[in-house]
Scaffold this active site. Structure first.
Site, PDB file in Angstrom:
ATOM      1  N   SER A 125     -19.656  11.186  38.366  1.00 47.31           N
ATOM      2  CA  SER A 125     -20.444  10.357  39.667  1.00 47.31           C
ATOM      3  C   SER A 125     -20.269  11.533  40.683  1.00 47.31           C
ATOM      4  O   SER A 125     -20.885  11.023  41.756  1.00 47.31           O
ATOM      5  CB  SER A 125     -19.392   9.117  39.852  1.00 47.31           C
ATOM      6  OG  SER A 125     -18.052   9.282  40.028  1.00 47.31           O
ATOM      7  N   HIS A 146     -26.277  10.335  35.020  1.00 43.59           N
ATOM      8  CA  HIS A 146     -25.399   9.154  35.688  1.00 43.59           C
ATOM      9  C   HIS A 146     -25.783   7.858  35.477  1.00 43.59           C
ATOM     10  O   HIS A 146     -26.680   7.511  36.191  1.00 43.59           O
ATOM     11  CB  HIS A 146     -25.095   9.712  37.239  1.00 43.59           C
ATOM     12  CG  HIS A 146     -24.366   9.088  37.823  1.00 43.59           C
ATOM     13  ND1 HIS A 146     -24.452   8.894  39.306  1.00 43.59           N
ATOM     14  CD2 HIS A 146     -23.295   8.369  37.683  1.00 43.59           C
ATOM     15  CE1 HIS A 146     -23.409   8.024  39.737  1.00 43.59           C
ATOM     16  NE2 HIS A 146     -22.643   7.543  38.562  1.00 43.59           N
ATOM     17  N   GLU A 158     -29.437   8.363  37.299  1.00 46.44           N
ATOM     18  CA  GLU A 158     -29.533   9.457  38.168  1.00 46.44           C
ATOM     19  C   GLU A 158     -29.606  10.694  37.077  1.00 46.44           C
ATOM     20  O   GLU A 158     -28.730  10.922  36.495  1.00 46.44           O
ATOM     21  CB  GLU A 158     -28.470   9.635  39.149  1.00 46.44           C
ATOM     22  CG  GLU A 158     -28.726   9.422  40.504  1.00 46.44           C
ATOM     23  CD  GLU A 158     -27.743   9.674  41.486  1.00 46.44           C
ATOM     24  OE1 GLU A 158     -27.991  10.155  42.509  1.00 46.44           O
ATOM     25  OE2 GLU A 158     -26.506   8.970  41.032  1.00 46.44           O
ATOM     26  N   ASN A 196     -23.991   7.836  45.181  1.00 47.24           N
ATOM     27  CA  ASN A 196     -22.678   7.755  45.850  1.00 47.24           C
ATOM     28  C   ASN A 196     -22.700   8.499  47.089  1.00 47.24           C
ATOM     29  O   ASN A 196     -21.814   8.150  48.120  1.00 47.24           O
ATOM     30  CB  ASN A 196     -21.837   8.472  44.853  1.00 47.24           C
ATOM     31  CG  ASN A 196     -21.270   7.464  43.784  1.00 47.24           C
ATOM     32  OD1 ASN A 196     -21.319   6.253  43.882  1.00 47.24           O
ATOM     33  ND2 ASN A 196     -21.270   7.858  42.637  1.00 47.24           N
TER      34      ASN A 196
HETATM   35  N1  3HC Z   1     -22.901  -6.273  29.631  1.00 44.54           N
HETATM   36  C1  3HC Z   1     -24.138  -7.060  29.396  1.00 44.54           C
HETATM   37  N2  3HC Z   1     -24.544  -8.103  30.211  1.00 44.54           N
HETATM   38  C2  3HC Z   1     -23.745  -8.184  31.503  1.00 44.54           C
HETATM   39  C3  3HC Z   1     -22.628  -7.224  31.813  1.00 44.54           C
HETATM   40  C4  3HC Z   1     -22.292  -6.439  30.734  1.00 44.54           C
HETATM   41  N3  3HC Z   1     -21.171  -5.440  30.926  1.00 44.54           N
HETATM   42  N4  3HC Z   1     -22.364  -7.705  33.028  1.00 44.54           N
HETATM   43  C5  3HC Z   1     -23.134  -8.653  33.561  1.00 44.54           C
HETATM   44  N5  3HC Z   1     -23.906  -8.917  32.648  1.00 44.54           N
HETATM   45  C6  3HC Z   1     -24.953  -9.768  32.601  1.00 44.54           C
HETATM   46  C7  3HC Z   1     -24.492 -11.425  32.714  1.00 44.54           C
HETATM   47  O1  3HC Z   1     -24.216 -11.947  31.299  1.00 44.54           O
HETATM   48  C8  3HC Z   1     -25.487 -11.920  33.327  1.00 44.54           C
HETATM   49  O2  3HC Z   1     -26.710 -12.406  32.316  1.00 44.54           O
HETATM   50  P1  3HC Z   1     -27.790 -13.607  32.765  1.00 44.54           P
HETATM   51  O3  3HC Z   1     -28.334 -13.532  34.235  1.00 44.54           O
HETATM   52  O4  3HC Z   1     -28.693 -13.379  31.823  1.00 44.54           O
HETATM   53  O5  3HC Z   1     -26.872 -14.818  32.620  1.00 44.54           O
HETATM   54  C9  3HC Z   1     -26.069 -10.942  34.255  1.00 44.54           C
HETATM   55  O6  3HC Z   1     -25.571  -9.822  34.052  1.00 44.54           O
HETATM   56  C10 3HC Z   1     -25.363 -11.325  35.931  1.00 44.54           C
HETATM   57  O7  3HC Z   1     -23.953 -11.413  35.789  1.00 44.54           O
HETATM   58  P2  3HC Z   1     -23.129 -12.600  36.133  1.00 44.54           P
HETATM   59  O8  3HC Z   1     -23.938 -13.646  36.311  1.00 44.54           O
HETATM   60  O9  3HC Z   1     -21.798 -12.554  35.546  1.00 44.54           O
HETATM   61  O10 3HC Z   1     -22.893 -12.075  37.682  1.00 44.54           O
HETATM   62  P3  3HC Z   1     -23.713 -11.899  39.122  1.00 44.54           P
HETATM   63  O11 3HC Z   1     -25.157 -12.402  38.946  1.00 44.54           O
HETATM   64  O12 3HC Z   1     -23.077 -11.720  40.045  1.00 44.54           O
HETATM   65  O13 3HC Z   1     -24.234 -10.169  38.733  1.00 44.54           O
HETATM   66  C11 3HC Z   1     -23.807  -7.926  38.734  1.00 44.54           C
HETATM   67  C12 3HC Z   1     -23.073  -9.186  38.085  1.00 44.54           C
HETATM   68  C13 3HC Z   1     -25.036  -7.586  37.821  1.00 44.54           C
HETATM   69  C14 3HC Z   1     -22.433  -6.931  38.555  1.00 44.54           C
HETATM   70  C15 3HC Z   1     -24.064  -7.798  40.139  1.00 44.54           C
HETATM   71  O14 3HC Z   1     -22.952  -8.683  41.001  1.00 44.54           O
HETATM   72  C16 3HC Z   1     -24.359  -6.652  41.032  1.00 44.54           C
HETATM   73  O15 3HC Z   1     -25.336  -6.236  40.511  1.00 44.54           O
HETATM   74  N6  3HC Z   1     -23.503  -5.958  41.726  1.00 44.54           N
HETATM   75  C17 3HC Z   1     -23.426  -4.813  42.131  1.00 44.54           C
HETATM   76  C18 3HC Z   1     -23.273  -3.675  41.152  1.00 44.54           C
HETATM   77  C19 3HC Z   1     -23.331  -2.262  41.564  1.00 44.54           C
HETATM   78  O16 3HC Z   1     -23.690  -2.160  42.880  1.00 44.54           O
HETATM   79  N7  3HC Z   1     -23.358  -1.345  40.756  1.00 44.54           N
HETATM   80  C20 3HC Z   1     -23.062   0.017  40.960  1.00 44.54           C
HETATM   81  C21 3HC Z   1     -21.943   0.657  41.298  1.00 44.54           C
HETATM   82  S1  3HC Z   1     -22.083   2.241  41.708  1.00 44.54           S
HETATM   83  C22 3HC Z   1     -21.918   3.067  40.334  1.00 44.54           C
HETATM   84  O17 3HC Z   1     -21.852   2.491  39.361  1.00 44.54           O
HETATM   85  C23 3HC Z   1     -21.791   4.487  40.434  1.00 44.54           C
HETATM   86  C24 3HC Z   1     -20.557   4.986  40.084  1.00 44.54           C
HETATM   87  O18 3HC Z   1     -20.713   6.436  39.877  1.00 44.54           O
HETATM   88  C25 3HC Z   1     -19.416   4.804  41.107  1.00 44.54           C
END
Ligand code: 3HC
Length: 297
Positions: A125, A146, A158, A196
């Site tokens: 990352s 990424h 990315e 990031n």
């Molecule tokens: N595998 C498969 N499906 C998944 C899953 C997984 N690991 N996690 C969540 N889902 C699915 C759920 O089953 C749900 O499906 P549905 O809508 O068909 O029922 C859908 O995704 C939405 O999940 P939830 O209903 O449980 O919860 P939310 O609507 O709150 O969504 C989230 C969860 C998608 C994580 C949302 O909160 C989100 O987008 N959060 C921000 C995530 C983000 O910013 N990520 C980037 C982080 S930075 C990064 O990764 C870089 C690194 O280098 C640090």
């Protein structure tokens, strides 16, 4: 006319079966790639296999994929503790822990087992792609790949070229991203790349807002969710990513760009020192021991 000179990738080796590695194996197998998922720890591999099954089931239940697609994907993943099983892979995605000496050690032990045409990539990352590439025998076939967390849900990948990466390598990786149905964004190899570089200072600023008493955990997260339409508030997201990872990335920005605007918030450092790393340790800006997360401050 589109150039099709780049290599067809069929078999992919993934190193590290943690949160990112198992998500990467999941989406690659759904994309029709034969995946070899490697980890030094057998228990981690068993946990990864269970996670992949559970996450595929979530997608079947919400009708994103069919049962047949889920079963086909599961059959395409092999699990191994040995890098010797990477002798036929066309592409390697390293997704081990975010620690440069460990990544370099893994790359070194991998080199004797792969073929000359094999492309090497890292899901890092924030670590310099150019520096990681320089410790391999093929900097022109090395780049950053990424994924975002959670991998099966997030649309972006990315792609980061090191200074020596050639266009064919980039094109081959781009083709993989497209086959996964995801969208690529191309980033140059500067500290923390694009996502990031922008996301972490925002999270860090939210921690400063808490530290300075501008708002409570709840007020800060509600503000950004309802005021800026973010799916998670910045503190909730920091807990989701892991405060140790957030701090490590802030330090890469601070050291790499030598600008005080990237100074990690002392409160974030203190939480990491306390072992309050977020969801994975059940405590961060929220307490996760009960049924619903409660702000811990
Ligand atoms: N595998 C498969 N499906 C998944 C899953 C997984 N690991 N996690 C969540 N889902 C699915 C759920 O089953 C749900 O499906 P549905 O809508 O068909 O029922 C859908 O995704 C939405 O999940 P939830 O209903 O449980 O919860 P939310 O609507 O709150 O969504 C989230 C969860 C998608 C994580 C949302 O909160 C989100 O987008 N959060 C921000 C995530 C983000 O910013 N990520 C980037 C982080 S930075 C990064 O990764 C870089 C690194 O280098 C640090």
């Amino acid at each position: 006319i589109k150039c099709e000179a780049h290599m067809q990738i069929k078999k992919v080796g993934v190193i590290g079966a943690g949160q990112m590695g198992n998500g990467i194996a999941h989406v690659l197998s759904l994309g029709g790639y034969h995946v070899i998922l490697n980890d030094i720890d057998k228990n981690t591999l068993e946990k990864a296999s269970q996670n992949i099954k559970n996450n595929l089931e979530r997608q079947v239940n919400s009708k994103k994929i069919s049962t047949a697609e889920s079963n086909a994907a599961l059959k395409l993943i092999d699990y191994t503790v040995s890098l010797e099983d990477f002798n036929e892979v066309d592409l390697v995605i390293e997704a081990a822990t975010e620690n440069e000496p460990i990544k370099q050690k893994i790359l070194n032990s991998l080199l004797p087992h792969i073929q000359p045409h094999t492309i090497l990539t890292s899901n890092t990352s924030s670590i310099s792609i150019t520096r990681l590439a320089s410790c391999t025998d093929r900097p022109e076939k090395f780049m950053g790949f990424h994924f975002m967390n959670p991998v099966p849900v997030m649309q972006l990948v990315e792609l980061i070229k090191g200074i020596a990466t050639d266009q064919e390598t980039y094109d081959s990786c781009l083709q993989v991203v497209e086959k996964l149905g995801k969208t690529a964004a191309s980033a140059e190899d500067f500290p923390a790349f694009i996502v990031n570089r922008v996301l972490m200072p925002m999270i860090n600023e939210a921690v400063y807002a808490l530290y300075e008493g501008v708002g409570s955990v709840e007020a800060i997260d509600t503000s950004m969710k309802l005021g800026a339409n973010h799916p998670m508030g910045p503190l909730e997201l920091a807990d989701f990513i892991g405060l140790d990872t957030c701090l490590a990335i802030m330090n890469v920005l601070h050291d790499g760009l030598a600008d005080t605007k990237y100074r990690p918030c002392p409160l974030m450092t203190k939480y990491v020192e306390a072992g309050w790393l977020g969801r994975k340790t059940k405590r961060g800006f929220y307490d996760y021991t009960g049924e619903k997360p409660i702000p811990s401050r």
